[in-house]
Design a protein around this motif. Structure first.
Motif, short mmCIF file in Angstrom:
data_model
loop_
_atom_site.label_atom_id
_atom_site.label_comp_id
_atom_site.label_asym_id
_atom_site.label_seq_id
_atom_site.Cartn_x
_atom_site.Cartn_y
_atom_site.Cartn_z
N TYR A 9 0.82 -1.21 0.00
CA TYR A 9 0.00 0.00 0.00
C TYR A 9 0.86 1.26 0.00
O TYR A 9 0.36 2.36 0.23
CB TYR A 9 -1.03 -0.06 1.14
CG TYR A 9 -2.13 -1.04 0.77
CD1 TYR A 9 -1.88 -2.41 0.74
CD2 TYR A 9 -3.38 -0.59 0.34
CE1 TYR A 9 -2.85 -3.31 0.32
CE2 TYR A 9 -4.35 -1.49 -0.07
CZ TYR A 9 -4.08 -2.84 -0.08
OH TYR A 9 -5.04 -3.71 -0.51
N GLY A 10 2.15 1.09 -0.25
CA GLY A 10 2.99 2.25 -0.54
C GLY A 10 3.58 2.94 0.67
O GLY A 10 4.08 4.06 0.56
N TRP A 29 -6.17 19.30 2.44
CA TRP A 29 -5.24 19.89 1.46
C TRP A 29 -4.53 21.10 2.07
O TRP A 29 -3.31 21.23 2.00
CB TRP A 29 -6.01 20.27 0.20
CG TRP A 29 -5.21 21.03 -0.82
CD1 TRP A 29 -5.23 22.38 -1.03
CD2 TRP A 29 -4.27 20.49 -1.77
NE1 TRP A 29 -4.36 22.72 -2.04
CE2 TRP A 29 -3.77 21.59 -2.52
CE3 TRP A 29 -3.81 19.21 -2.06
CZ2 TRP A 29 -2.84 21.43 -3.54
CZ3 TRP A 29 -2.88 19.06 -3.09
CH2 TRP A 29 -2.40 20.15 -3.81
N GLN A 30 -5.32 21.95 2.72
CA GLN A 30 -4.73 23.13 3.38
C GLN A 30 -3.79 22.72 4.49
O GLN A 30 -2.75 23.35 4.71
CB GLN A 30 -5.83 24.01 3.98
CG GLN A 30 -6.46 24.96 3.01
CD GLN A 30 -7.45 25.90 3.73
OE1 GLN A 30 -7.37 26.12 4.94
NE2 GLN A 30 -8.38 26.43 2.98
N GLY A 36 -4.34 6.14 0.26
CA GLY A 36 -4.46 6.56 -1.14
C GLY A 36 -4.65 8.06 -1.24
O GLY A 36 -4.01 8.75 -2.04
N TYR A 37 -5.52 8.57 -0.40
CA TYR A 37 -5.84 10.00 -0.39
C TYR A 37 -4.59 10.83 -0.04
O TYR A 37 -4.26 11.83 -0.69
CB TYR A 37 -6.94 10.21 0.63
CG TYR A 37 -7.48 11.61 0.79
CD1 TYR A 37 -8.52 12.07 -0.01
CD2 TYR A 37 -6.98 12.46 1.77
CE1 TYR A 37 -9.05 13.34 0.17
CE2 TYR A 37 -7.50 13.73 1.96
CZ TYR A 37 -8.53 14.17 1.15
OH TYR A 37 -9.04 15.42 1.33
N ARG A 93 -1.41 9.92 -0.25
CA ARG A 93 -0.37 9.79 -1.27
C ARG A 93 -0.63 10.74 -2.44
O ARG A 93 0.27 11.42 -2.91
CB ARG A 93 -0.29 8.35 -1.77
CG ARG A 93 0.49 8.20 -3.07
CD ARG A 93 0.56 6.76 -3.52
NE ARG A 93 1.43 6.00 -2.64
CZ ARG A 93 2.76 6.02 -2.71
NH1 ARG A 93 3.36 6.75 -3.62
NH2 ARG A 93 3.48 5.31 -1.88
N ALA A 94 -1.88 10.78 -2.90
CA ALA A 94 -2.20 11.63 -4.05
C ALA A 94 -1.86 13.08 -3.75
O ALA A 94 -1.25 13.78 -4.56
CB ALA A 94 -3.68 11.49 -4.43
N MET A 95 -2.24 13.54 -2.57
CA MET A 95 -1.99 14.95 -2.23
C MET A 95 -0.51 15.20 -1.97
O MET A 95 0.03 16.24 -2.36
CB MET A 95 -2.82 15.34 -1.02
CG MET A 95 -4.30 15.46 -1.34
SD MET A 95 -5.20 16.23 0.03
CE MET A 95 -6.79 16.50 -0.78
N GLU A 139 2.00 13.62 -3.27
CA GLU A 139 2.71 13.63 -4.55
C GLU A 139 2.52 14.96 -5.25
O GLU A 139 3.44 15.54 -5.80
CB GLU A 139 2.20 12.51 -5.46
CG GLU A 139 2.76 11.16 -5.10
CD GLU A 139 2.11 10.05 -5.91
OE1 GLU A 139 1.16 10.32 -6.67
OE2 GLU A 139 2.57 8.92 -5.75
N ARG A 140 1.28 15.43 -5.24
CA ARG A 140 0.99 16.67 -5.94
C ARG A 140 1.77 17.84 -5.33
O ARG A 140 2.25 18.72 -6.03
CB ARG A 140 -0.51 16.97 -5.92
CG ARG A 140 -0.88 18.29 -6.53
CD ARG A 140 -0.28 18.44 -7.93
NE ARG A 140 -0.22 19.82 -8.36
CZ ARG A 140 0.62 20.27 -9.28
NH1 ARG A 140 1.48 19.45 -9.86
NH2 ARG A 140 0.62 21.54 -9.62
#
Lengths: 353, 321
Positions: free
Chosen positions: B21-22, B270-271, B307-308, B310-312, B314-315
């Protein structure tokens, strides 16, 4: 601080209007539906099993069950039209195709009455070459300790002839156009759109033409079908096989081109480790050759409003353990949610307080 | 930043999950490497075996939590009782061993009754089971006679601990990360809880000013306090006082709150992640708590959070590979 309350239950509405959806088949259990709601999905795509009764009343019961669980049904597909006999009859232009066209029209009218906005097709292949392609994706490589599906260009182009004769590209175009022109008026009358599924960037394999192998083929199909209700399931995994061999090209450009023309009806969100002519694995989104954030941002930027479906993942289910079934899907859905929120934040900075 | 999970064992299944799962880093329980009562110093051979086992799956143990159970390693220190001199020695020896083994962060808890008063109810998204806390109910719990101490007495116990342990952490090269009292209420079961508000955390950091004296920034607990989470990340992060992060979300705040899926709470994650980036935080983030889903597999909610995150991450280009 952003502490604005969000609606109870279900995912919060994203500023972009893009939904994350999941595919289920008609045997989906109530428990699975509950899990998908918990993972923040409120849009869904339903495959109707070949063995199911596809009468209006039976479909109504199925769709009611899914809707009552809290989902909007974005699209439906029927395995009936991909079983060996029916797929070959329509794709190879065999006797009996007009009866299937009549069934298909009835099905589209039923979907219209049942408020299903989209029918999803799975390419235009002979049954055996359709299946070959799946056979070629057997797990053979590992990513992060997970089996992942592997595809080898040289193997695909050297498949033996699948039938006792060849079915060249032009014949497959003829059967496609014949079928689509016959069914699209029923789709238009019923308010149903039809999404074709682009396939790998190999024009012919196993002696059968694979008409959906390029950007040009997509354009030709739209022109020859001539219907405002005909578009595509944007399968990034399959289309990206042609990123560098001149057949599909850059994915972000494809999104912009077809998005601006309102022909993207669904998105299959998947990354591969490489593209043809090299062999590749179907990868975790972050481990492939495409920048998935850029693609998400492009979808938001082009004003796409439909569903994005997490597609194939490496097989990282830990059998019989705490990881168990559904955990891989949770990872993938969470990843997509994070990527979508990030894209919405950056592309639409005033989108969400 | 490091994508991590907290683990309670290093079984094949746990390590396989982490790798697949990374996850790259782990938070472990230091009590697992002590004696069977989770007392005494960390034992070097047990710790080394764990580090090697994790490494076989490309995982690095980054954070070790000192035991928080009743009667465990620093229990008498927390109660200000005889026996605490010996416990301080055990803690200091543990820090030395952990530091020598290359584990940079040691987390501890000072409160006595942990997350007492929490109820697990199907109030989450789609009926997922989540932790609920209502101070109106929990505050009525009978007092534990053993927990009785004035606020100043509690501070004296904390000072006793910090003055001895922080210098040991410095020389061991480890960072001491205090988990704020969760729930961050002033009084629970007769215990005065002083580390459940920003002023208390500031006072803790001021007892022994040191680069080794900081926080396990449990974002959930901070949100439970009802303060501005983003500003609080800046407040402590800009002074390098955040050593480990519990990256989780909740709805509402005291006196009554509930946990949620990571994307379904009141904090804009995100913030929050941007704030950790802004202050230059490079440590671990773990999902910490997650809702129990209908899948029946206990890690489903954690996988969703990973997952959530990791996506943020990475971005924002903050994910350490």
């Amino acid at each position: 601080m952003s502490t604005s309350a969000r609606p109870e239950g279900g995912a919060k509405a994203g500023a972009s209007g893009i939904s994350i959806s999941s595919v289920v088949d008609s045997a989906v259990t109530d428990r699975e539906l509950r899990l998908y709601r918990q993972l923040g999905l409120d849009h869904i795509i339903v495959y109707v099993r070949d063995t199911d009764d596809d009468s209006y009343g039976s479909l109504e019961r199925l769709f009611d069950r899914v809707r009552n669980a809290g989902f909007t049904i974005d699209a439906v597909s029927f395995y009936k039209y991909y079983n060996e006999q029916n797929e070959d009859t329509t794709r190879l232009g065999l006797p009996g195709r007009d009866k299937l066209i009549e069934d298909f029209r009835t099905m589209l009218r039923n979907l219209g009455r049942l408020r299903i906005p989209l029918y999803m097709m799975a390419g235009w292949l002979a049954h055996r070459t359709h299946s070959y392609r799946y056979a070629s994706r057997r797990p053979r490589a590992m990513v992060r300790g997970c089996d992942c599906a592997y595809a080898d260009y040289s193997e695909i182009v050297s498949y033996p002839q699948a039938y006792d004769r060849e079915y060249p590209l032009e014949l497959m175009w003829e059967t496609h156009d014949y079928f689509m022109r016959a069914v699209m008026p029923a789709a238009e009358e019923s308010g149903v759109r039809v999404a074709q599924h682009p396939w790998i960037a190999v024009p012919t394999y196993g002696g059968v033409g694979n008409i959906f192998h390029s950007f040009d083929a997509m354009k030709r199909a739209v022109e020859s079908v001539g219907s405002p209700n005909y578009g595509f399931t944007f399968c990034m995994g399959e289309m990206s096989t042609g990123a560098r061999n001149g057949l599909y090209g850059d994915m972000a450009e494809l999104i912009r081109y077809w998005g601006e023309r309102q022909r993207i009806y669904l998105v299959h969100f998947r990354n591969n480790t490489d593209c043809f002519p090299n062999p590749y694995c179907e990868a975790f989104p972050e481990l492939g050759f495409m920048d998935m954030y850029k693609l998400m941002r492009t979808l938001v930027g082009v004003g796409y409003r439909g569903s994005i479906e997490p597609d194939h993942l490496p097989d990282c289910e830990v059998e019989g353990s705490s990881a168990g079934h559904g955990v891989g899907r949770a990872l993938n859905v969470g990843y997509l949610r994070g990527l979508l929120e990030a894209a919405e934040k950056e592309a639409l900075p005033r989108g969400r307080s | 930043m490091k994508l991590a999970i907290g683990v309670n064992d290093l079984s094949d299944e746990t390590l396989q999950f982490a790798e697949q799962y990374g996850v790259t880093h782990l938070k472990v329980n230091a009590g697992d490497y002590m004696d069977e009562r989770r007392r005494g110093p960390v034992q070097e051979d047990k710790l080394k075996a764990a580090i090697a086992r994790a490494a076989s799956r490309h995982l690095k143990i980054w954070v070790a939590l000192l035991p928080q159970e009743v009667g465990s390693q620093h229990w008498n220190i927390r109660l200000g009782r005889p026996g605490r001199e010996r416990e301080v020695e055990d803690v200091c020896r543990s820090l030395e061993i952990l530091g020598k083994a290359g584990i940079p962060v040691v987390e501890y808890v000072f409160n006595l009754s942990a997350v007492y008063g929490s109820e697990y109810l199907p109030t989450g998204r789609g009926g997922a089971v989540v932790r609920n806390f209502d101070y109106g109910v929990a505050s009525k719990a009978p007092a534990e006679p053993e927990f009785a101490a004035t606020v100043e007495e509690v501070w004296q116990r904390i000072e006793y601990f910090m003055k001895r342990v922080v210098p040991a952490a410095e020389s061991a090269g480890v960072k001491l990360a205090c988990h704020p009292d969760d729930p961050p209420v002033p009084r629970l079961k007769g215990e005065n809880r002083v580390l459940g508000n920003i002023e208390g955390l500031e006072r803790l950091l001021a007892i022994v000013p040191s680069a080794s004296n900081g926080l396990n920034f449990c974002q959930g607990t901070i949100a439970e306090m009802g303060v501005n989470v983003i500003e609080t990340i800046h407040r402590f992060g800009s002074r390098n006082k955040i050593f480990h992060v519990h990256f989780r979300n909740i709805k509402r705040a005291l006196p009554k709150f509930e946990e949620s899926f990571i994307d379904d709470g009141d904090t804009d994650m995100w913030q929050a992640l941007e704030a950790y980036k802004d202050v230059g935080y490079t440590g671990t983030l773990i999902p910490d708590h997650w809702p129990n889903t209908a899948s029946g597999a206990p890690w489903t909610g954690q996988a969703y959070a990973l997952g959530y995150m990791r996506a943020m991450m990475e971005r924002l280009q903050v994910l350490e590979k």
